[in-house]
Design a protein around this motif. Sequence first.
Motif, PDB file in Angstrom:
ATOM      1  N   PHE A  62       0.856  -1.189   0.000  1.00  0.00           N
ATOM      2  CA  PHE A  62       0.000   0.000   0.000  1.00  0.00           C
ATOM      3  C   PHE A  62       0.891   1.239   0.000  1.00  0.00           C
ATOM      4  CE2 PHE A  62      -2.576  -3.377   1.521  1.00  0.00           C
ATOM      5  CZ  PHE A  62      -3.849  -3.116   1.034  1.00  0.00           C
ATOM      6  N   LEU A  63       0.371   2.303  -0.595  1.00  0.00           N
ATOM      7  CA  LEU A  63       1.055   3.588  -0.625  1.00  0.00           C
ATOM      8  C   LEU A  63       0.197   4.596   0.104  1.00  0.00           C
ATOM      9  CD1 LEU A  63       3.156   5.659  -1.776  1.00  0.00           C
ATOM     10  CD2 LEU A  63       1.676   5.819  -3.789  1.00  0.00           C
ATOM     11  N   GLY A  64       0.810   5.384   0.977  1.00  0.00           N
ATOM     12  CA  GLY A  64       0.061   6.392   1.701  1.00  0.00           C
ATOM     13  C   GLY A  64       0.864   7.642   1.972  1.00  0.00           C
ATOM     14  N   ARG A  65       0.181   8.770   1.959  1.00  0.00           N
ATOM     15  CA  ARG A  65       0.793  10.058   2.310  1.00  0.00           C
ATOM     16  C   ARG A  65       0.742  10.236   3.814  1.00  0.00           C
ATOM     17  NH1 ARG A  65       2.770  12.099  -1.770  1.00  0.00           N
ATOM     18  NH2 ARG A  65       1.689  12.104  -3.731  1.00  0.00           N
ATOM     19  N   PHE A  66       1.858  10.623   4.381  1.00  0.00           N
ATOM     20  CA  PHE A  66       1.970  10.875   5.808  1.00  0.00           C
ATOM     21  C   PHE A  66       1.391  12.251   6.093  1.00  0.00           C
ATOM     22  CE2 PHE A  66       5.054  11.945   9.433  1.00  0.00           C
ATOM     23  CZ  PHE A  66       4.266  11.330  10.384  1.00  0.00           C
ATOM     24  N   LEU A  67       0.404  12.310   6.970  1.00  0.00           N
ATOM     25  CA  LEU A  67      -0.269  13.559   7.299  1.00  0.00           C
ATOM     26  C   LEU A  67       0.268  14.182   8.587  1.00  0.00           C
ATOM     27  CD1 LEU A  67      -3.918  12.376   6.533  1.00  0.00           C
ATOM     28  CD2 LEU A  67      -2.318  13.542   4.990  1.00  0.00           C
ATOM     29  N   GLY A  68       1.154  13.482   9.253  1.00  0.00           N
ATOM     30  CA  GLY A  68       1.696  13.965  10.520  1.00  0.00           C
ATOM     31  C   GLY A  68       3.010  14.702  10.337  1.00  0.00           C
ATOM     32  N   ALA A  69       3.706  14.864  11.443  1.00  0.00           N
ATOM     33  CA  ALA A  69       5.026  15.504  11.471  1.00  0.00           C
ATOM     34  C   ALA A  69       6.068  14.464  11.866  1.00  0.00           C
ATOM     35  CB  ALA A  69       5.012  16.649  12.489  1.00  0.00           C
ATOM     36  N   ASP A  70       7.323  14.753  11.554  1.00  0.00           N
ATOM     37  CA  ASP A  70       8.397  13.810  11.904  1.00  0.00           C
ATOM     38  C   ASP A  70       8.363  13.430  13.379  1.00  0.00           C
ATOM     39  OD1 ASP A  70       9.169  13.942   9.275  1.00  0.00           O
ATOM     40  OD2 ASP A  70      11.127  14.833   9.663  1.00  0.00           O
ATOM     41  N   ALA A  71       7.959  14.350  14.233  1.00  0.00           N
ATOM     42  CA  ALA A  71       7.902  14.082  15.677  1.00  0.00           C
ATOM     43  C   ALA A  71       6.872  13.007  16.021  1.00  0.00           C
ATOM     44  CB  ALA A  71       7.583  15.369  16.439  1.00  0.00           C
ATOM     45  N   ASP A  72       5.947  12.711  15.097  1.00  0.00           N
ATOM     46  CA  ASP A  72       4.930  11.674  15.331  1.00  0.00           C
ATOM     47  C   ASP A  72       5.472  10.267  15.103  1.00  0.00           C
ATOM     48  OD1 ASP A  72       2.797  13.473  15.940  1.00  0.00           O
ATOM     49  OD2 ASP A  72       2.607  13.918  13.793  1.00  0.00           O
ATOM     50  N   ILE A  73       6.634  10.156  14.496  1.00  0.00           N
ATOM     51  CA  ILE A  73       7.234   8.844  14.243  1.00  0.00           C
ATOM     52  C   ILE A  73       7.874   8.355  15.535  1.00  0.00           C
ATOM     53  CG2 ILE A  73       9.035   7.625  12.974  1.00  0.00           C
ATOM     54  CD1 ILE A  73       8.308   9.456  10.581  1.00  0.00           C
ATOM     55  N   ASP A  74       7.491   7.144  15.937  1.00  0.00           N
ATOM     56  CA  ASP A  74       7.959   6.582  17.204  1.00  0.00           C
ATOM     57  C   ASP A  74       8.362   5.128  16.990  1.00  0.00           C
ATOM     58  OD1 ASP A  74       8.421   5.719  19.779  1.00  0.00           O
ATOM     59  OD2 ASP A  74       6.337   5.960  20.449  1.00  0.00           O
ATOM     60  N   LEU A  75       9.650   4.896  16.839  1.00  0.00           N
ATOM     61  CA  LEU A  75      10.146   3.540  16.583  1.00  0.00           C
ATOM     62  C   LEU A  75       9.966   2.610  17.776  1.00  0.00           C
ATOM     63  CD1 LEU A  75      13.446   4.222  14.594  1.00  0.00           C
ATOM     64  CD2 LEU A  75      11.109   3.929  13.736  1.00  0.00           C
ATOM     65  N   GLU A  76       9.664   3.163  18.941  1.00  0.00           N
ATOM     66  CA  GLU A  76       9.476   2.342  20.135  1.00  0.00           C
ATOM     67  C   GLU A  76       8.001   2.164  20.486  1.00  0.00           C
ATOM     68  OE1 GLU A  76      12.052   3.480  23.317  1.00  0.00           O
ATOM     69  OE2 GLU A  76      13.775   3.618  21.977  1.00  0.00           O
ATOM     70  N   ALA A  77       7.132   2.400  19.508  1.00  0.00           N
ATOM     71  CA  ALA A  77       5.689   2.259  19.737  1.00  0.00           C
ATOM     72  C   ALA A  77       5.318   0.815  20.053  1.00  0.00           C
ATOM     73  CB  ALA A  77       4.906   2.750  18.521  1.00  0.00           C
ATOM     74  N   HIS A  78       6.099  -0.111  19.561  1.00  0.00           N
ATOM     75  CA  HIS A  78       5.828  -1.535  19.760  1.00  0.00           C
ATOM     76  C   HIS A  78       7.010  -2.147  20.496  1.00  0.00           C
ATOM     77  CE1 HIS A  78       5.402  -5.812  18.481  1.00  0.00           C
ATOM     78  NE2 HIS A  78       4.134  -5.528  18.657  1.00  0.00           N
ATOM     79  N   ASP A  79       6.727  -3.102  21.358  1.00  0.00           N
ATOM     80  CA  ASP A  79       7.784  -3.773  22.096  1.00  0.00           C
ATOM     81  C   ASP A  79       7.848  -5.231  21.656  1.00  0.00           C
ATOM     82  OD1 ASP A  79       9.828  -4.160  23.926  1.00  0.00           O
ATOM     83  OD2 ASP A  79       8.451  -4.584  25.585  1.00  0.00           O
ATOM     84  N   PRO A  80       8.911  -5.703  21.078  1.00  0.00           N
ATOM     85  CA  PRO A  80      10.161  -4.992  20.849  1.00  0.00           C
ATOM     86  C   PRO A  80      10.105  -4.165  19.559  1.00  0.00           C
ATOM     87  CG  PRO A  80      10.398  -7.250  20.109  1.00  0.00           C
ATOM     88  CD  PRO A  80       9.008  -7.120  20.674  1.00  0.00           C
ATOM     89  N   PRO A  81      10.913  -3.119  19.473  1.00  0.00           N
ATOM     90  CA  PRO A  81      10.950  -2.324  18.242  1.00  0.00           C
ATOM     91  C   PRO A  81      11.587  -3.115  17.096  1.00  0.00           C
ATOM     92  CG  PRO A  81      12.515  -1.474  19.860  1.00  0.00           C
ATOM     93  CD  PRO A  81      11.766  -2.590  20.510  1.00  0.00           C
ATOM     94  N   GLU A  82      11.223  -2.767  15.866  1.00  0.00           N
ATOM     95  CA  GLU A  82      11.781  -3.424  14.672  1.00  0.00           C
ATOM     96  C   GLU A  82      12.979  -2.656  14.118  1.00  0.00           C
ATOM     97  OE1 GLU A  82      10.351  -6.010  12.534  1.00  0.00           O
ATOM     98  OE2 GLU A  82       8.801  -6.523  13.978  1.00  0.00           O
ATOM     99  N   PHE A  83      12.923  -1.313  14.249  1.00  0.00           N
ATOM    100  CA  PHE A  83      13.948  -0.457  13.664  1.00  0.00           C
ATOM    101  C   PHE A  83      14.701   0.292  14.754  1.00  0.00           C
ATOM    102  CE2 PHE A  83      10.435  -0.139  10.340  1.00  0.00           C
ATOM    103  CZ  PHE A  83      11.021  -1.033   9.455  1.00  0.00           C
ATOM    104  N   ASN A  84      15.983   0.593  14.469  1.00  0.00           N
ATOM    105  CA  ASN A  84      16.740   1.414  15.407  1.00  0.00           C
ATOM    106  C   ASN A  84      17.016   2.811  14.863  1.00  0.00           C
ATOM    107  OD1 ASN A  84      18.715   0.826  13.533  1.00  0.00           O
ATOM    108  ND2 ASN A  84      19.971  -0.374  14.924  1.00  0.00           N
ATOM    109  N   GLU A  85      16.795   3.018  13.581  1.00  0.00           N
ATOM    110  CA  GLU A  85      16.955   4.327  12.951  1.00  0.00           C
ATOM    111  C   GLU A  85      15.941   4.442  11.829  1.00  0.00           C
ATOM    112  OE1 GLU A  85      20.876   5.789  11.732  1.00  0.00           O
ATOM    113  OE2 GLU A  85      21.722   4.028  12.740  1.00  0.00           O
ATOM    114  N   TRP A  86      15.664   5.695  11.434  1.00  0.00           N
ATOM    115  CA  TRP A  86      14.786   5.910  10.286  1.00  0.00           C
ATOM    116  C   TRP A  86      15.210   7.170   9.559  1.00  0.00           C
ATOM    117  CZ3 TRP A  86      11.685  10.187   9.504  1.00  0.00           C
ATOM    118  CH2 TRP A  86      11.513  11.038  10.601  1.00  0.00           C
TER     119      TRP A  86
END
Length: 160
Positions: A105-129
């Motif tokens: 799927f393709l989607g436009r991000f409507l938020g801000a960079d500050a809304d990205i949270d790599l630790e939203a899920h435990d355990p996280p999948e990514f360490n950088e973005w």
Amino acid sequence: MIDPESLPYRPCAGFMLVNAEGKVFVGQRIDPSAHGFWQMPQGGIDKGEDIRAAALRELEEEVGVPAHMVDVIGQTSRPIRYDLPPELLGRVWKGKYRGQEQYWFLGRFLGADADIDLEAHDPPEFNEWRWIDPEQLPELIVPFKRAVYEEVLAEFRDLI
């Protein structure tokens, strides 16, 4: 010796998230075997789960971006398959699958960079973005998934 032909493909949903500048989100996986490679959010589809719902769930789990912060604007015309390389066959996903059948799927991000949270899920999948030019996608993914990213990019290029 495992015969890959005897194994099914794992159903998977992926999400190409683009920002207002037309850049694509990629994350660097924490998994040491994938160190140095970047990928878009993706993951397995639960039994009975809607494909689009699975893609949005994976996006929220891996990136912390909920569905209301995304305008879904595209879906690949068909699922795209890849096979695991021989050295991973029988080791990943408890040896149950030969590769993945991915719905993108393709989607436009409507938020801000500050809304990205790599630790939203435990355990996280990514360490950088980071945000990248879409054309960089194939060179950043693990080589055995490169053809998938080339096909996803070809399908979504005009919508990005």
